[in-house]
Design a protein around this motif. Structure first.
Motif, PDB file in Angstrom:
ATOM      1  N   GLN A 216       3.407   5.980  -2.227  1.00 27.90           N
ATOM      2  CA  GLN A 216       3.268   5.928  -3.678  1.00 27.90           C
ATOM      3  C   GLN A 216       3.009   4.502  -4.162  1.00 27.90           C
ATOM      4  N   ARG A 217       3.592   3.541  -3.504  1.00 29.09           N
ATOM      5  CA  ARG A 217       3.337   2.140  -3.893  1.00 29.09           C
ATOM      6  C   ARG A 217       1.885   1.761  -3.628  1.00 29.09           C
ATOM      7  N   ILE A 218       1.338   2.222  -2.507  1.00 32.08           N
ATOM      8  CA  ILE A 218      -0.073   1.974  -2.211  1.00 32.08           C
ATOM      9  C   ILE A 218      -0.948   2.619  -3.278  1.00 32.08           C
ATOM     10  N   LEU A 219      -0.674   3.885  -3.587  1.00 29.78           N
ATOM     11  CA  LEU A 219      -1.480   4.608  -4.578  1.00 29.78           C
ATOM     12  C   LEU A 219      -1.360   3.971  -5.956  1.00 29.78           C
ATOM     13  N   LYS A 220      -0.165   3.513  -6.307  1.00 21.49           N
ATOM     14  CA  LYS A 220       0.028   2.876  -7.602  1.00 21.49           C
ATOM     15  C   LYS A 220      -0.863   1.646  -7.738  1.00 21.49           C
ATOM     16  N   GLU A 221      -0.897   0.808  -6.692  1.00 20.04           N
ATOM     17  CA  GLU A 221      -1.722  -0.400  -6.752  1.00 20.04           C
ATOM     18  C   GLU A 221      -3.205  -0.048  -6.755  1.00 20.04           C
ATOM     19  N   MET A 222      -3.593   0.988  -6.039  1.00 26.96           N
ATOM     20  CA  MET A 222      -4.992   1.415  -6.055  1.00 26.96           C
ATOM     21  C   MET A 222      -5.397   1.896  -7.445  1.00 26.96           C
ATOM     22  N   MET A 223      -4.484   2.572  -8.138  1.00 29.37           N
ATOM     23  CA  MET A 223      -4.777   3.045  -9.488  1.00 29.37           C
ATOM     24  C   MET A 223      -4.790   1.894 -10.485  1.00 29.37           C
ATOM     25  N   LEU A 224      -3.856   0.946 -10.329  1.00 30.92           N
ATOM     26  CA  LEU A 224      -3.831  -0.224 -11.206  1.00 30.92           C
ATOM     27  C   LEU A 224      -5.101  -1.052 -11.057  1.00 30.92           C
ATOM     28  N   ALA A 225      -5.670  -1.027  -9.850  1.00 29.68           N
ATOM     29  CA  ALA A 225      -6.909  -1.758  -9.597  1.00 29.68           C
ATOM     30  C   ALA A 225      -8.125  -1.044 -10.177  1.00 29.68           C
ATOM     31  N   ASP A 226      -7.918   0.118 -10.767  1.00 31.21           N
ATOM     32  CA  ASP A 226      -8.978   0.875 -11.440  1.00 31.21           C
ATOM     33  C   ASP A 226     -10.128   1.205 -10.491  1.00 31.21           C
ATOM     34  N   LEU A 227      -9.777   1.679  -9.304  1.00 32.67           N
ATOM     35  CA  LEU A 227     -10.789   2.034  -8.319  1.00 32.67           C
ATOM     36  C   LEU A 227     -11.178   3.510  -8.410  1.00 32.67           C
ATOM     37  N   GLY A 228     -10.558   4.242  -9.331  1.00 34.92           N
ATOM     38  CA  GLY A 228     -10.882   5.661  -9.509  1.00 34.92           C
ATOM     39  C   GLY A 228     -10.317   6.550  -8.423  1.00 34.92           C
ATOM     40  N   ILE A 229      -9.351   6.059  -7.677  1.00 40.32           N
ATOM     41  CA  ILE A 229      -8.768   6.807  -6.559  1.00 40.32           C
ATOM     42  C   ILE A 229      -7.390   7.315  -6.953  1.00 40.32           C
ATOM     43  N   CYS A 230      -7.156   8.617  -6.834  1.00 38.99           N
ATOM     44  CA  CYS A 230      -5.863   9.181  -7.206  1.00 38.99           C
ATOM     45  C   CYS A 230      -5.025   9.555  -5.986  1.00 38.99           C
ATOM     46  N   ASN A 231      -5.659   9.612  -4.820  1.00 42.82           N
ATOM     47  CA  ASN A 231      -4.907   9.944  -3.615  1.00 42.82           C
ATOM     48  C   ASN A 231      -5.695   9.468  -2.389  1.00 42.82           C
ATOM     49  N   VAL A 232      -4.959   9.296  -1.293  1.00 44.44           N
ATOM     50  CA  VAL A 232      -5.571   8.941  -0.020  1.00 44.44           C
ATOM     51  C   VAL A 232      -5.039   9.913   1.012  1.00 44.44           C
ATOM     52  N   GLU A 233      -5.925  10.519   1.792  1.00 40.70           N
ATOM     53  CA  GLU A 233      -5.536  11.499   2.792  1.00 40.70           C
ATOM     54  C   GLU A 233      -5.930  11.021   4.182  1.00 40.70           C
ATOM     55  N   LEU A 234      -5.122  11.367   5.166  1.00 38.61           N
ATOM     56  CA  LEU A 234      -5.383  10.990   6.551  1.00 38.61           C
ATOM     57  C   LEU A 234      -5.621  12.226   7.391  1.00 38.61           C
ATOM     58  N   SER A 235      -6.593  12.114   8.295  1.00 38.31           N
ATOM     59  CA  SER A 235      -6.828  13.154   9.294  1.00 38.31           C
ATOM     60  C   SER A 235      -7.164  12.438  10.597  1.00 38.31           C
ATOM     61  N   GLY A 236      -7.653  13.168  11.575  1.00 40.66           N
ATOM     62  CA  GLY A 236      -7.923  12.561  12.869  1.00 40.66           C
ATOM     63  C   GLY A 236      -6.636  12.365  13.647  1.00 40.66           C
ATOM     64  N   THR A 237      -6.624  11.373  14.518  1.00 38.36           N
ATOM     65  CA  THR A 237      -5.458  11.096  15.354  1.00 38.36           C
ATOM     66  C   THR A 237      -4.838   9.762  14.971  1.00 38.36           C
ATOM     67  N   ILE A 238      -3.661   9.492  15.512  1.00 39.65           N
ATOM     68  CA  ILE A 238      -3.006   8.214  15.268  1.00 39.65           C
ATOM     69  C   ILE A 238      -3.871   7.073  15.795  1.00 39.65           C
ATOM     70  N   GLU A 239      -4.499   7.295  16.949  1.00 34.60           N
ATOM     71  CA  GLU A 239      -5.345   6.256  17.547  1.00 34.60           C
ATOM     72  C   GLU A 239      -6.644   6.076  16.775  1.00 34.60           C
ATOM     73  N   ASN A 240      -7.186   7.162  16.246  1.00 34.28           N
ATOM     74  CA  ASN A 240      -8.458   7.116  15.514  1.00 34.28           C
ATOM     75  C   ASN A 240      -8.319   7.865  14.185  1.00 34.28           C
ATOM     76  N   PRO A 241      -7.615   7.273  13.228  1.00 35.38           N
ATOM     77  CA  PRO A 241      -7.408   7.958  11.950  1.00 35.38           C
ATOM     78  C   PRO A 241      -8.682   8.001  11.110  1.00 35.38           C
ATOM     79  N   ILE A 242      -8.814   9.049  10.349  1.00 38.32           N
ATOM     80  CA  ILE A 242      -9.917   9.188   9.398  1.00 38.32           C
ATOM     81  C   ILE A 242      -9.312   9.114   8.002  1.00 38.32           C
ATOM     82  N   VAL A 243      -9.755   8.154   7.224  1.00 35.60           N
ATOM     83  CA  VAL A 243      -9.207   7.920   5.888  1.00 35.60           C
ATOM     84  C   VAL A 243     -10.163   8.490   4.849  1.00 35.60           C
ATOM     85  N   SER A 244      -9.632   9.314   3.956  1.00 32.11           N
ATOM     86  CA  SER A 244     -10.420   9.890   2.869  1.00 32.11           C
ATOM     87  C   SER A 244      -9.778   9.539   1.537  1.00 32.11           C
ATOM     88  N   THR A 245     -10.608   9.243   0.552  1.00 33.06           N
ATOM     89  CA  THR A 245     -10.117   8.934  -0.783  1.00 33.06           C
ATOM     90  C   THR A 245     -10.410  10.106  -1.709  1.00 33.06           C
TER      91      THR A 245
END
Length: 390
Positions: A216-245
């Motif tokens: 939530q702290r990460i998301l709060k700063e992303m929202m304060l930065a006005d990047l238009g991102i309301c959530n971040v989701e992870l998929s893939g593996t721990i070794e090769n994570p896939i980050v989606s906004t």
């Protein structure tokens, strides 16, 4: 907390260069100052300006190399292996050793640690502390000759296990030496760095993976930065994570819809802010010293300013983290953002090719002075000389 760092004979720095976080006798912005002992006042942020190839990055490189030699990639050289020795190159005759010295506070105790080295060996090394407000030797070393103040026999045994190309501060902690433990742990836990081309998402991703308040702290700063991102989701593996906004949009009829992008589809500035915000929050939580080369790289000036303000705001930075960065962004030369003792310059002498490091306070600028304009006009030096024109 860092008080002072000095480097001699490293890359473009030939003579001793010193940067200090000690606050000057300046009455402005007193609320941002931090104290390791309730008496001495330090600044939380330092900005270093200079032309390209002036050597400003070499100061940070030296500080981070010192850490790498204590607890990083150069901490355990094989016997006979060469050390990361990069002396000032434009000299005739014998090359002098490189010297690093740092003064810092850990758990309220002041430490002074330094060493000199060439490509083959540690030439000298020393550690002092002030446990009761008075200077006391922990150890000193001249090549293979040591002096200790406490547990002399035990430490003499440990020194005998320390090869000529290793630091005693490092080797002694492999054997749980209580006399050097706290001094060593400061390097391991409280000194961190990132260069402009070496940003990593790992710390931010780890925080998101843990979820809860950390995410939530990460998301709060992303929202304060006005990047238009309301959530971040992870998929893939721990070794090769896939980050989606995740972006939430509202159409003309007022219906809210969510759309997902891969992080790699976001702007370079958004990707850069994502990589750094986890590092920033971790440093704030740990009270670390964060060393960043080219802080503004690929980011909007307001995002850069926000990262600086996070460190300056004691309601956010309650553990007294510090930030040292290099930059070309003259928009940060604002005396409403940075005090005069927080602005430093690096300038290279055209004849000797040596880097000189100095503070804005050496020019005694007025409180109402336009520092950005004065810098661009060459009033403080440390700008490129561009001959002729188009």
């Amino acid at each position: 907390m860092l008080l002072q760092f000095s480097v001699t004979n490293h890359r473009s720095i030939k003579e001793t260069a010193v940067i200090s976080m000690k606050a000057a006798a300046d009455k402005t912005m007193k609320e941002i100052l931090i104290s390791p002992d309730g008496k001495k006042e330090l600044v939380p942020v330092m900005a270093i300006y200079g032309a390209n190839a002036a050597g400003k990055s070499n100061v940070l490189h030296a500080l981070l190399l010192m850490r790498e030699m204590v607890c990083g990639s150069y901490a355990k050289p094989l016997k006979g292996a060469t050390l990361p020795y990069e002396p000032f190159a434009f000299v005739d005759g014998k090359m002098e050793p490189t010297t690093f010295e740092i003064i810092y506070y850990n758990e309220g105790i002041k430490y002074a640690y330094g060493f000199s080295f060439d490509k083959n060996q540690i030439i000298n090394e020393y550690l002092y502390h002030w446990p009761n407000g008075r200077e006391a030797l922990v150890f000193s070393r001249e090549k293979n000759k040591y002096e200790f103040r406490e547990s002399i026999q035990e430490q003499m045994t440990l020194s005998g296990r320390t090869s000529e190309n290793r630091l005693y501060l490092t080797s002694s902690n492999e054997w749980n030496c209580s006399q050097t433990e706290k001094a060593y742990l400061w390097f391991q836990k409280n000194l961190r760095g990132v260069i402009a081309t070496g940003a990593t998402n790992e710390i931010t991703i780890d925080a998101i993976r843990r979820g809860g308040e950390e995410k939530q702290r990460i998301l709060k700063e992303m929202m304060l930065a006005d990047l238009g991102i309301c959530n971040v989701e992870l998929s893939g593996t721990i070794e090769n994570p896939i980050v989606s906004t995740v972006h939430q949009l509202v159409d003309n009829s007022g219906i809210s819809k969510r759309y997902t992008l891969l992080l790699g589809q976001e702007s370079i500035g958004t990707q850069r802010f994502f990589s750094r915000i986890g590092l920033w929050i971790e440093a704030i939580d740990c009270g670390a010293v964060l060393v960043v080369d080219e802080i503004e790289a690929s980011m909007h000036p307001l995002l850069t300013r926000h990262l600086i303000e996070m460190i300056q705001d004691q309601t956010i930075n309650q553990n007294h983290a510090q930030l040292i960065f290099t930059t070309h962004d003259t928009g940060l030369l604002d005396l409403k953002l940075l005090r005069r003792d927080q602005i430093w310059f690096a300038e290279k002498d055209e004849k000797s090719m040596q880097t000189d490091i100095y503070a804005l306070t050496e020019f005694s600028p007025r409180k109402e002075e336009n520092i950005a304009r004065g810098y661009l006009q060459g009033r403080y030096g440390a700008i490129p000389f561009i001959e002729g024109g188009i």
